[in-house]
Design a protein around this motif. Structure first.
Motif, PDB file in Angstrom:
ATOM      1  N   SER A   1       0.798  -1.237   0.000  1.00  0.00           N
ATOM      2  CA  SER A   1       0.000   0.000   0.000  1.00  0.00           C
ATOM      3  C   SER A   1       0.825   1.279   0.000  1.00  0.00           C
ATOM      4  CB  SER A   1      -0.977   0.015   1.183  1.00  0.00           C
ATOM      5  OG  SER A   1      -1.799  -1.123   1.151  1.00  0.00           O
ATOM      6  N   VAL A   2       2.092   1.210  -0.393  1.00  0.00           N
ATOM      7  CA  VAL A   2       2.895   2.434  -0.503  1.00  0.00           C
ATOM      8  C   VAL A   2       2.574   3.118  -1.826  1.00  0.00           C
ATOM      9  CG1 VAL A   2       4.748   1.547   0.969  1.00  0.00           C
ATOM     10  CG2 VAL A   2       4.891   1.225  -1.505  1.00  0.00           C
ATOM     11  N   PRO A   3       2.814   4.432  -1.941  1.00  0.00           N
ATOM     12  CA  PRO A   3       2.555   5.134  -3.199  1.00  0.00           C
ATOM     13  C   PRO A   3       3.359   4.535  -4.361  1.00  0.00           C
ATOM     14  CG  PRO A   3       2.935   6.692  -1.427  1.00  0.00           C
ATOM     15  CD  PRO A   3       3.295   5.333  -0.897  1.00  0.00           C
ATOM     16  N   ASP A   4       2.867   4.729  -5.578  1.00  0.00           N
ATOM     17  CA  ASP A   4       3.476   4.138  -6.770  1.00  0.00           C
ATOM     18  C   ASP A   4       4.820   4.752  -7.155  1.00  0.00           C
ATOM     19  OD1 ASP A   4       1.308   2.354  -7.413  1.00  0.00           O
ATOM     20  OD2 ASP A   4       0.187   4.112  -8.090  1.00  0.00           O
ATOM     21  N   ARG A   5       4.925   6.064  -7.051  1.00  0.00           N
ATOM     22  CA  ARG A   5       6.089   6.763  -7.592  1.00  0.00           C
ATOM     23  C   ARG A   5       6.705   7.741  -6.602  1.00  0.00           C
ATOM     24  NH1 ARG A   5       8.284   4.794 -12.386  1.00  0.00           N
ATOM     25  NH2 ARG A   5       6.632   3.513 -13.277  1.00  0.00           N
TER      26      ARG A   5
END
Length: 99
Positions: free
Chosen positions: A31-35
């Motif tokens: 669930s960490v951000p993509d970029r």
């Protein structure tokens, strides 16, 4: 439009202005951000890419909120237009670079 198309557009636009758009993963955390975005003379920030009209999951929202509480910027984008708006907001005016 697919999420991957928006993500590619984001990376292309970031590269055009001299930034980096790195895929962000954490081996032990979902669930960490993509970029992870780095722009010249600007603080680093995160971007979560979504398909149009899609929202982050509850777990992603919790992760984003935790980062925001630490003063880190996390943006959620779901269209090419939101990428363009993000860049207008994040890029300094010409000649307005802080060293």
């Amino acid at each position: 439009m697919l999420e991957k198309e928006i993500e590619k557009y984001l990376c292309d636009q970031i590269k055009k202005v001299g930034g980096t758009c790195e895929k962000f993963t954490s081996p032990n955390k979902r669930s960490v951000p993509d970029r992870l975005i780095t722009l010249p003379f600007q603080p680093i920030f995160f971007v979560e890419c979504k398909a149009p009209k899609k929202k982050p999951t509850e777990a992603q929202e919790r992760d984003h909120q935790r980062r925001r509480e630490m003063g880190v910027h996390v943006y959620v984008i779901d269209s090419k237009e939101s990428v363009d708006t993000l860049l207008l907001y994040r890029l300094p005016a010409e000649g307005d670079y802080a060293h």
